[in-house]
Design an enzyme around this catalytic site. Structure first.
Site, short mmCIF file in Angstrom:
data_model
loop_
_atom_site.label_atom_id
_atom_site.label_comp_id
_atom_site.label_asym_id
_atom_site.label_seq_id
_atom_site.Cartn_x
_atom_site.Cartn_y
_atom_site.Cartn_z
N ASP A 10 77.77 19.54 36.59
CA ASP A 10 77.90 18.94 35.24
C ASP A 10 78.55 19.84 34.19
O ASP A 10 78.10 19.88 33.03
CB ASP A 10 76.52 18.49 34.74
CG ASP A 10 75.87 17.46 35.64
OD1 ASP A 10 76.48 17.07 36.65
OD2 ASP A 10 74.72 17.06 35.35
N GLU A 42 77.29 14.09 35.39
CA GLU A 42 76.26 13.13 34.98
C GLU A 42 76.96 12.04 34.17
O GLU A 42 77.56 12.32 33.12
CB GLU A 42 75.18 13.83 34.13
CG GLU A 42 74.06 12.87 33.74
CD GLU A 42 72.90 13.55 33.01
OE1 GLU A 42 72.84 14.79 32.98
OE2 GLU A 42 72.05 12.82 32.48
N LYS A 63 76.92 11.07 39.12
CA LYS A 63 75.48 10.87 39.34
C LYS A 63 74.80 10.31 38.09
O LYS A 63 75.04 10.80 36.99
CB LYS A 63 74.83 12.21 39.74
CG LYS A 63 74.89 13.31 38.68
CD LYS A 63 74.32 14.59 39.25
CE LYS A 63 74.21 15.71 38.23
NZ LYS A 63 73.35 15.45 37.09
N CYS A 83 69.45 19.73 35.23
CA CYS A 83 70.19 19.18 36.38
C CYS A 83 70.35 20.18 37.52
O CYS A 83 70.38 19.78 38.69
CB CYS A 83 71.53 18.65 35.92
SG CYS A 83 71.33 17.14 34.92
N1 TIU Z 1 73.32 18.21 33.29
C1 TIU Z 1 72.17 18.29 32.65
O1 TIU Z 1 71.46 19.29 32.73
N2 TIU Z 1 71.84 17.22 31.82
C2 TIU Z 1 71.00 17.32 30.75
O2 TIU Z 1 70.73 16.31 30.10
N3 TIU Z 1 70.55 18.57 30.42
C3 TIU Z 1 69.85 18.92 29.31
O3 TIU Z 1 69.42 20.07 29.24
N4 TIU Z 1 69.68 18.04 28.32
#
Ligand code: TIU
Length: 222
Positions: free
Chosen positions: A24, A72, A129, A162
């Site tokens: 991500d 994401e 994802k 994530c």
């Molecule tokens: N990729 C990921 O970690 N998505 C999140 O929403 N992370 C946060 O720390 N908010």
């Protein structure tokens, strides 16, 4: 030696069965106006790891080992976005809302893209994802098994959300997991430290921790 210098002990590298998974590294988590900032976070912390993530990706490319990227994101019609996820935290810009970089965390929007410096190249797998973990509702496990991948090196953001979720999913599916310490970041330094501590505790209960330099040295020497 054929292992990677790591904590809590050397990672038992299998050179023909390892891949890098970059979690991500999207504009939505790294730039003002994206999802991370909308949740109230300081996104400069994410920007700071870009050179190290880039170096790690290049190390895998140079060693001709697989690089997999995750994003994401959700479908434009939000059919894969549970209301509980959309409403959580009640941010000013929710997933699917239109922000300065397009609709937040929607597939195909400019802000949802992987940062230009870390963009996938031809032949690299990109997994879209809808969850925090990269195995939930994706073909990732099948793709890895088809390619004989049994070990995963992790980079990306955020360490305790994530990245850690995906490492735990992978660990339960039998993959040996290693997190590259300087190629991951959290909006909260104390959460990054805690995640790293709990991953390697109890004899690497979730996985190993190593520096980018040690990972690159390990895969280059093997
Ligand atoms: N990729 C990921 O970690 N998505 C999140 O929403 N992370 C946060 O720390 N908010």
């Amino acid at each position: 030696m054929t292992g990677i210098n790591a904590e809590p002990f050397a990672f038992p590298l299998k050179r023909n069965a390892i891949a890098l998974i970059v979690i991500d590294m999207q504009r939505d988590f790294a730039e003002v106006g994206g999802f991370g900032a909308s949740l109230g976070n300081d996104v400069t912390r994410v920007q700071s790891i870009v050179p190290d993530v880039k170096r790690l990706i290049q190390g895998f490319r140079d060693a001709e080992l697989p690089v997999i990227h995750t994003m994401e994101c959700h479908r434009p019609n939000l059919s894969d976005l549970p209301p509980a996820k959309r409403n959580r935290g009640n941010p000013p810009l929710k997933i699917g809302d239109r922000g300065p970089m397009g609709r937040i965390l929607i597939a195909g929007e400019p802000g949802t893209a992987i940062m230009a410096e870390l963009a996938p190249i031809d032949g690299e797998t990109v997994i879209e994802k809808p969850g925090k973990g990269a195995f939930y509702a994706t073909p990732l496990d099948d793709i890895l098994k088809e390619r004989g991948i049994a070990q995963l090196v992790f980079a990306g953001v955020t360490t305790e959300v994530c990245v850690q979720t995906t490492m735990r999913e992978a660990n339960d599916r039998g993959y040996e997991c290693l997190l590259a310490r300087d190629a991951t970041e959290s909006y909260f330094p104390e959460f990054k430290a805690a995640a790293i501590a709990m991953i390697q505790a109890q004899g690497a209960i979730v996985g190993w921790i190593a520096s980018v330099d040690d990972v690159i040295q390990g895969i280059s020497n093997a």
